[in-house]
Design a protein around this motif. Structure first.
Motif, PDB file in Angstrom:
ATOM      1  N   UNK A 142      47.690 -29.529 -69.034  1.00 19.40           N
ATOM      2  CA  UNK A 142      47.453 -29.023 -67.689  1.00 19.40           C
ATOM      3  C   UNK A 142      48.677 -28.250 -67.222  1.00 19.40           C
ATOM      4  N   UNK A 143      48.426 -27.200 -66.452  1.00 22.65           N
ATOM      5  CA  UNK A 143      49.494 -26.368 -65.909  1.00 22.65           C
ATOM      6  C   UNK A 143      49.723 -26.762 -64.448  1.00 22.65           C
ATOM      7  N   UNK A 144      50.931 -27.171 -64.129  1.00 25.33           N
ATOM      8  CA  UNK A 144      51.298 -27.565 -62.776  1.00 25.33           C
ATOM      9  C   UNK A 144      51.901 -26.366 -62.062  1.00 25.33           C
ATOM     10  N   UNK A 145      51.429 -26.100 -60.832  1.00 28.04           N
ATOM     11  CA  UNK A 145      51.748 -24.820 -60.224  1.00 28.04           C
ATOM     12  C   UNK A 145      51.906 -24.905 -58.715  1.00 28.04           C
ATOM     13  N   UNK A 146      52.597 -23.896 -58.190  1.00 27.18           N
ATOM     14  CA  UNK A 146      52.701 -23.647 -56.748  1.00 27.18           C
ATOM     15  C   UNK A 146      52.717 -22.135 -56.584  1.00 27.18           C
ATOM     16  N   UNK A 147      51.784 -21.609 -55.799  1.00 28.78           N
ATOM     17  CA  UNK A 147      51.626 -20.159 -55.711  1.00 28.78           C
ATOM     18  C   UNK A 147      52.607 -19.480 -54.765  1.00 28.78           C
ATOM     19  N   UNK A 148      53.316 -20.221 -53.928  1.00 27.43           N
ATOM     20  CA  UNK A 148      54.297 -19.596 -53.049  1.00 27.43           C
ATOM     21  C   UNK A 148      53.667 -18.555 -52.149  1.00 27.43           C
ATOM     22  N   UNK A 149      54.272 -17.362 -52.112  1.00 27.38           N
ATOM     23  CA  UNK A 149      53.788 -16.311 -51.209  1.00 27.38           C
ATOM     24  C   UNK A 149      52.450 -15.708 -51.637  1.00 27.38           C
ATOM     25  N   UNK A 150      52.000 -16.018 -52.857  1.00 27.50           N
ATOM     26  CA  UNK A 150      50.704 -15.542 -53.324  1.00 27.50           C
ATOM     27  C   UNK A 150      49.610 -16.598 -53.147  1.00 27.50           C
ATOM     28  N   UNK A 151      49.868 -17.591 -52.295  1.00 31.70           N
ATOM     29  CA  UNK A 151      48.876 -18.609 -51.973  1.00 31.70           C
ATOM     30  C   UNK A 151      48.004 -18.136 -50.814  1.00 31.70           C
ATOM     31  N   UNK A 152      46.999 -18.969 -50.488  1.00 32.32           N
ATOM     32  CA  UNK A 152      46.110 -18.717 -49.345  1.00 32.32           C
ATOM     33  C   UNK A 152      45.464 -17.340 -49.420  1.00 32.32           C
ATOM     34  N   UNK A 153      44.987 -16.973 -50.604  1.00 32.36           N
ATOM     35  CA  UNK A 153      44.317 -15.677 -50.772  1.00 32.36           C
ATOM     36  C   UNK A 153      42.823 -15.895 -51.006  1.00 32.36           C
ATOM     37  N   UNK A 154      42.076 -14.823 -50.868  1.00 34.65           N
ATOM     38  CA  UNK A 154      40.641 -14.893 -51.070  1.00 34.65           C
ATOM     39  C   UNK A 154      40.310 -15.064 -52.554  1.00 34.65           C
ATOM     40  N   UNK A 155      39.300 -15.845 -52.817  1.00 36.51           N
ATOM     41  CA  UNK A 155      38.780 -15.955 -54.181  1.00 36.51           C
ATOM     42  C   UNK A 155      38.318 -14.585 -54.660  1.00 36.51           C
ATOM     43  N   UNK A 156      38.462 -14.289 -55.950  1.00 31.85           N
ATOM     44  CA  UNK A 156      37.964 -13.012 -56.461  1.00 31.85           C
ATOM     45  C   UNK A 156      36.455 -12.871 -56.336  1.00 31.85           C
TER      46      UNK A 156
END
Length: 359
Positions: free
Chosen positions: A98-112
């Motif tokens: 599993x890949x553990x992640x945090x999107x930072x400033x690229x979070x809270x975006x619309x789903x494609x």
């Protein structure tokens, strides 16, 4: 036996081959919970001959999700939902990761799938994002710069998610430091404008990643820990291969076992020329510079192509993504393409379809 279907041992984990499934976001979760879609999606690749199946970028905190539909590992309920998926991968002969992640400033975006681009407003289920500096990704909302306490919370969240991942049955933990997400944002001078101990010099910009690697390694025991890097920003003045090699050596000293080498994703003005195997030279350079095993990615679509990369010494494993979506039995097909159809374990239910080679 081909290089591609030669087993690989890392610590006490044995991978039956070197054709692996890279993390692929599905944007199909509710409140971070994986579901039947994720179960079928991931388990099919194990049946299709993969040696390792890495589940998608999984957020360590709610605000770390790329979209509101991303998976998470910040609750025990999410841990329990992942457990059956990890077991299904293992039961079919592949190693679950599993890949553990945090999107930072690229979070809270619309789903494609939404037909919209940019940041999701709080009134529609979005949130204020965080980053090393209050510098927005082009077209996205401005993030809030993390303070010292916020940085400590991110480190703790990665460690807690790693504990949950292990309890769920995952046997490989990958720290996501690529594709313009939070840890990559700290690494690159194009997004990190800090003037404290987390900004300025390369050592300072790498400090958060190194703290997270230490925290994950401390709870991982003998399980392999990987780091995914974008080896270059493909932009002037940004993160580059030399930086990746230097920080790759630092994470190696802290017990990281393999570097998963991708590229780009930090800035909208990146300039990339793509093509078959276009990122393999980056993986090869990092492998030479660090001495660590590396995984190569990027438009790798066939058994002979993957075999050539490994035989040349450019990588130790192949991580494919879209080719597995096109053909969930890519591993079985690759073995046949290499003239060794018995190298990949066909499920007995599919045995009647195994190609036979005359002679």
């Amino acid at each position: 036996m081909s290089s591609l279907f030669t087993p690989l041992d890392i610590r006490h984990t044995s991978f039956r081959n070197r054709l692996w499934v890279a993390p692929m976001c599905q944007y199909s979760a509710v409140d971070g919970m994986p579901n039947d879609w994720h179960h079928v999606h991931l388990a099919q690749f194990a049946s299709g001959g993969a040696g390792l199946v890495i589940a998608e970028a999984t957020a360590v905190v709610p605000e770390g999700r790329i979209t509101p539909e991303d998976t998470g590992l910040w609750t025990d309920e999410q841990r329990d939902a992942w457990a059956g998926i990890a077991a299904a991968i293992r039961a079919r002969g592949a190693v679950p990761g599993i890949q553990l992640a945090h999107a930072g400033r690229k979070a809270s975006t619309w789903s494609p799938f939404s037909g919209q681009r940019g940041s999701v407003p709080p009134a529609q289920g979005g949130w204020t994002t965080t980053a090393p500096s209050a510098v927005a990704y082009d077209g996205f909302a401005e993030p809030r710069a993390l303070d010292a306490a916020g940085i400590d919370e991110v480190v703790d969240a990665f460690a807690a998610a790693a504990v949950r991942a292990i309890a769920a049955g995952f046997e490989v933990l990958e720290v996501h430091a690529a594709h313009g997400y939070l840890l990559h944002q700290f690494l690159s001078p194009l997004s990190n404008r800090r003037d404290d101990e987390y900004g300025g010099s390369l050592a300072n910009r790498a400090r958060l990643l190194l703290r997270i690697v230490d925290a994950v390694r401390a709870v991982a025991g003998d399980l392999p820990v990987f780091v995914r890097f974008s080896a270059t920003d493909w932009a002037d003045g940004g993160w580059d291969v030399e930086d990746t090699v230097t920080v790759g050596r630092w994470v190696a000293e802290r017990g990281v076992d393999l570097l998963d080498i991708s590229s780009g994703g930090l800035v909208l003005h990146q300039r990339i020329t793509t093509g078959p195997g276009y990122q393999v030279p980056l993986a090869a350079a990092v492998r030479r510079g660090t001495g660590l095993p590396v995984g190569a990615v990027g438009e790798i679509t066939g058994g002979p192509q993957a075999e050539e990369i490994l035989a040349a010494g450019d990588a130790d494993a192949i991580l494919a993504a879209r080719e597995w979506l096109r053909d969930p039995h890519f591993g079985l097909r690759a073995a046949t393409e290499l003239g060794t159809p018995t190298a990949a374990p066909w499920p007995p239910q599919y045995e009647r379809a195994r190609p036979r080679i005359a002679g």
